[in-house]
Design an enzyme around this catalytic site. Structure first.
Site, PDB file in Angstrom:
ATOM      1  N   LYS A 111      11.174  -9.877  -4.732  1.00 43.14           N
ATOM      2  CA  LYS A 111      10.540 -10.937  -3.602  1.00 43.14           C
ATOM      3  C   LYS A 111       9.737 -12.076  -4.346  1.00 43.14           C
ATOM      4  O   LYS A 111       9.590 -12.056  -5.588  1.00 43.14           O
ATOM      5  CB  LYS A 111       9.636 -10.090  -2.599  1.00 43.14           C
ATOM      6  CG  LYS A 111       8.549  -9.558  -3.376  1.00 43.14           C
ATOM      7  CD  LYS A 111       7.790  -8.856  -2.505  1.00 43.14           C
ATOM      8  CE  LYS A 111       6.515  -8.023  -3.122  1.00 43.14           C
ATOM      9  NZ  LYS A 111       5.835  -6.858  -2.306  1.00 43.14           N
ATOM     10  N   ARG A 146      -0.854   2.876   4.316  1.00 42.92           N
ATOM     11  CA  ARG A 146      -1.866   2.259   5.219  1.00 42.92           C
ATOM     12  C   ARG A 146      -1.549   2.719   6.720  1.00 42.92           C
ATOM     13  O   ARG A 146      -2.378   3.520   7.105  1.00 42.92           O
ATOM     14  CB  ARG A 146      -1.696   0.747   4.984  1.00 42.92           C
ATOM     15  CG  ARG A 146      -2.287   0.116   4.044  1.00 42.92           C
ATOM     16  CD  ARG A 146      -1.897  -1.039   3.543  1.00 42.92           C
ATOM     17  NE  ARG A 146      -0.483  -1.249   3.146  1.00 42.92           N
ATOM     18  CZ  ARG A 146       0.296  -2.332   2.625  1.00 42.92           C
ATOM     19  NH1 ARG A 146      -0.335  -3.244   2.565  1.00 42.92           N
ATOM     20  NH2 ARG A 146       1.484  -2.172   2.174  1.00 42.92           N
TER      21      ARG A 146
HETATM   22  P1  ADP Z   1       5.011  -3.479  -3.896  1.00 36.37           P
HETATM   23  O1  ADP Z   1       5.413  -3.375  -2.236  1.00 36.37           O
HETATM   24  O2  ADP Z   1       5.487  -4.763  -4.453  1.00 36.37           O
HETATM   25  O3  ADP Z   1       5.327  -2.451  -4.747  1.00 36.37           O
HETATM   26  P2  ADP Z   1       2.502  -3.935  -3.024  1.00 36.37           P
HETATM   27  O4  ADP Z   1       1.563  -4.424  -3.254  1.00 36.37           O
HETATM   28  O5  ADP Z   1       2.732  -4.281  -1.440  1.00 36.37           O
HETATM   29  O6  ADP Z   1       3.494  -3.919  -3.833  1.00 36.37           O
HETATM   30  O7  ADP Z   1       2.184  -2.345  -2.603  1.00 36.37           O
HETATM   31  C1  ADP Z   1       2.162  -1.192  -3.708  1.00 36.37           C
HETATM   32  C2  ADP Z   1       1.470  -0.041  -3.280  1.00 36.37           C
HETATM   33  O8  ADP Z   1       0.229  -0.226  -2.802  1.00 36.37           O
HETATM   34  C3  ADP Z   1       2.319   0.556  -2.043  1.00 36.37           C
HETATM   35  O9  ADP Z   1       2.138   1.941  -2.054  1.00 36.37           O
HETATM   36  C4  ADP Z   1       1.245  -0.052  -0.912  1.00 36.37           C
HETATM   37  O10 ADP Z   1       1.436   0.923   0.108  1.00 36.37           O
HETATM   38  C5  ADP Z   1       0.072   0.155  -1.409  1.00 36.37           C
HETATM   39  N1  ADP Z   1      -1.209  -0.627  -0.886  1.00 36.37           N
HETATM   40  C6  ADP Z   1      -0.885  -2.062  -0.621  1.00 36.37           C
HETATM   41  N2  ADP Z   1      -1.962  -2.490  -0.145  1.00 36.37           N
HETATM   42  C7  ADP Z   1      -2.938  -1.521   0.100  1.00 36.37           C
HETATM   43  C8  ADP Z   1      -4.137  -1.119   0.898  1.00 36.37           C
HETATM   44  N3  ADP Z   1      -4.696  -1.967   1.251  1.00 36.37           N
HETATM   45  N4  ADP Z   1      -4.559  -0.012   0.522  1.00 36.37           N
HETATM   46  C9  ADP Z   1      -3.998   1.150   0.201  1.00 36.37           C
HETATM   47  N5  ADP Z   1      -2.765   1.011  -0.494  1.00 36.37           N
HETATM   48  C10 ADP Z   1      -2.241  -0.136  -0.545  1.00 36.37           C
END
Ligand code: ADP
Length: 168
Positions: free
Chosen positions: A41, A90
């Protein structure tokens, strides 16, 4: 010795990620926070900046290490000799893709357990993309991200440093 890995693109790391990392680090001997260098992405911050922000944000915890990686997460897990993969959940909307990823990762590496931790209530609506969107339009993201990220967001989006004005 149990080693867990928390992989993500961290574009950028948010207080939600920090919360999951800190809570997971209490459960395992060693937590490796792995920053994916080239996720499929578009990312705002280059890998070295994302890595530096994660390092700065998690510098207080003794058993947390931060690494960057490329390719399949299971290959990294194998290389590190880890047993557990940590993901954050979440809302119900996260469930489907996390379940799919967990099932595929487990199939590729049957010794791996994937554990999902529920987001703390105050961060359950927080995502890296919403942080970037609000920052771009000059909104206040100071409660959403660690200081190290706030500084970089203000450099990237000077409007984020200015108070939000009402258009006349
Ligand atoms: P990616 O999808 O590129 O692996 P993300 O940062 O979107 O990276 O998410 C990584 C992990 O962190 C996922 O398991 C996601 O659900 C979790 N995550 C992202 N934001 C939060 C949050 N606010 N609280 C708890 N977990 C989160």
């Amino acid at each position: 010795m149990t080693t867990a890995v928390l992989p993500a693109s961290f574009d950028p790391i948010t207080c939600g990620h920090v919360d999951i990392a800190t809570r997971a680090a209490r459960l395992f001997d060693r937590l490796i926070v792995a920053v994916h260098a080239h996720p499929k992405k578009n990312v705002l911050f280059p890998i070295d900046v994302r890595l530096a922000m994660v390092r700065d944000s998690l510098s207080g915890a003794e058993n947390i290490e931060v690494v960057k990686y490329d390719g399949l997460t299971v290959d990294l897990v194998r290389k590190l000799g880890a047993n557990v993969l940590i993901r954050g959940l979440r809302a119900v909307s996260d469930f489907e893709s996390e379940y799919q990823q967990a099932t595929l990762n487990h199939k590729m590496l049957p010794s791996l357990e994937v554990m999902c931790m529920f987001a703390s209530m105050e961060y359950s609506f927080l995502s890296s993309s919403i942080v970037k969107e609000i920052a771009e339009y000059g909104g206040d993201v100071s409660w959403m991200v660690p200081e190290a990220v706030l500084v970089r967001l203000r450099e990237r989006f000077p409007a984020a440093a200015a108070p939000v004005g009402v258009e006349k």
